[in-house]
Design an enzyme around this catalytic site. Structure first.
Site, PDB file in Angstrom:
ATOM      1  N   ARG A  57       0.850  -1.190   0.000  1.00  0.00           N
ATOM      2  CA  ARG A  57       0.000   0.000   0.000  1.00  0.00           C
ATOM      3  C   ARG A  57       0.886   1.241   0.000  1.00  0.00           C
ATOM      4  NH1 ARG A  57      -3.384  -2.746  -1.641  1.00  0.00           N
ATOM      5  NH2 ARG A  57      -5.515  -3.086  -0.895  1.00  0.00           N
TER       6      ARG A  57
ATOM      7  N   GLU B 193      -3.396   8.206  -5.608  1.00  0.00           N
ATOM      8  CA  GLU B 193      -3.612   7.481  -6.859  1.00  0.00           C
ATOM      9  C   GLU B 193      -4.839   8.028  -7.576  1.00  0.00           C
ATOM     10  OE1 GLU B 193      -3.794   3.303  -5.969  1.00  0.00           O
ATOM     11  OE2 GLU B 193      -1.684   3.195  -5.399  1.00  0.00           O
TER      12      GLU B 193
ATOM     13  N   HIS C  69      -0.782   0.494 -10.056  1.00  0.00           N
ATOM     14  CA  HIS C  69      -1.535  -0.329  -9.096  1.00  0.00           C
ATOM     15  C   HIS C  69      -2.250  -1.480  -9.813  1.00  0.00           C
ATOM     16  CE1 HIS C  69      -3.636  -0.208  -4.908  1.00  0.00           C
ATOM     17  NE2 HIS C  69      -3.443  -1.463  -5.333  1.00  0.00           N
TER      18      HIS C  69
END
Length: 318
Positions: A230, A259, A278
């Site tokens: 993360r 993000e 991601h």
């Protein structure tokens, strides 16, 4: 009254049939996590997935909700305190990502050791060049923060490259594939031994900004940092400082504190950084694996009232 399962993710006809076969006496309804039907969710005993704007409905005193199976490994975005207070069982998708994410981790490591990231740039410029600094994974040491399914699979594959594997976990208990496992409070000591520091940790109160200036300063000169856990576990400015100083030779990053990563962020311009959006856990087998977890849990739920796999401990937030 018919018992209801609502899935907020797309399922193939085969996947739907597997769930229905495993859940006799239940109806299965497909919803849309981006545009959820609140009336549909208000009747659900079991929800697969999650979506914005559904908390009030699912957590109301009238809601029959007893169990949520998430579509992700991370649960930090869910209303955990309210769910715990209501006694809702929560299971995550841990284990689904092990194979694809491990492939990305080794993709990063091989890019850096064989200078493939610079080779791609040279190809774009039709430039025949090598610095002659290529290395190999054999004999290198990987420090892997997190000894769960991803960390363990990474350690297993690392052994095929004849690497040394050092794990860091909350418990410090031995884990398959690891030469040694240390408790989290030893992280600063252990990173000095690693040619690669690999972060697979979830985001919790304990792990937030765990990887900061002190940890990076303790890293071995010329080592690499890889984060597929993360983004908020890492102090991005401290990471960039370590990269700009040359103390860290490079970083492979799939996750970020913000993000999407803003277009003007300086990480984009750092040639020693490889960025993926991601997507490390993305695979065409994802849904099949989550459904497999759910079916196993459904059988246990019907038998004992509690799912058996990936039950989240609210006190640990994973």
């Amino acid at each position: 009254m018919t018992k209801s399962i609502v899935c907020l993710q797309k399922l193939s006809h085969r996947q739907q049939d597997l769930i229905r076969d495993a859940a006799p006496g239940y109806t299965l309804t497909l919803g849309d996590g981006k545009a959820p039907d609140l009336a549909q969710l208000a009747e659900a005993e079991i929800v697969i997935g999650w979506g914005k704007g559904i908390s009030d409905t699912l957590l109301s005193s009238e809601s029959p909700l007893r169990w949520v199976q998430t579509w992700s490994a991370g649960v930090e975005k869910l209303p955990l305190t309210a769910m715990e207070n209501k006694g809702i069982l929560l299971t995550n998708a841990s284990g689904v990502h092990a194979e694809p994410i491990t492939a990305v981790i080794f993709g990063f490591m091989l890019l850096f050791t064989r200078n493939l990231h610079t080779a791609v740039r040279n190809q774009l410029n039709r430039k025949w060049h090598s610095e002659g600094s290529e290395s190999e994974l054999t004999g290198k040491t990987a420090v892997i923060a997190g000894t769960g399914s991803i960390g363990s699979e990474t350690a297993r594959i690392a052994k095929a490259f004849r690497m040394t594997t050092l794990g860091v976990s909350r418990s410090g208990e031995p884990a398959e594939g690891f030469d040694e496992v240390y408790t989290t409070d030893r992280l600063q000591d252990v990173v000095s031994q690693g040619d690669f520091l690999i972060n697979t940790l979830p985001l919790t109160d304990e792990t937030r900004l765990m990887f900061g200036a002190e940890i990076f300063a303790a890293c071995k000169q010329g080592s690499y940092y890889i984060n597929i856990g993360r983004g908020a576990t890492t102090d991005t400015q401290a990471l960039m400082d370590a990269l700009n100083s040359g103390h860290l030779a490079g970083a492979g990053l799939d996750v970020f504190g913000t993000e999407p990563l803003p277009e003007d962020h300086p990480l984009w311009g750092m040639e020693q950084v490889v960025i993926t959006p991601h997507c490390a856990g993305v695979t065409d087998r994802y849904a099949d694996r989550v459904v497999e977890i759910f079916i196993e849990n459904m059988k246990s739920y019907l038998k004992s009232g509690t799912p058996s796999r990936n039950l989240v401990d609210y006190s640990r937030q994973y």
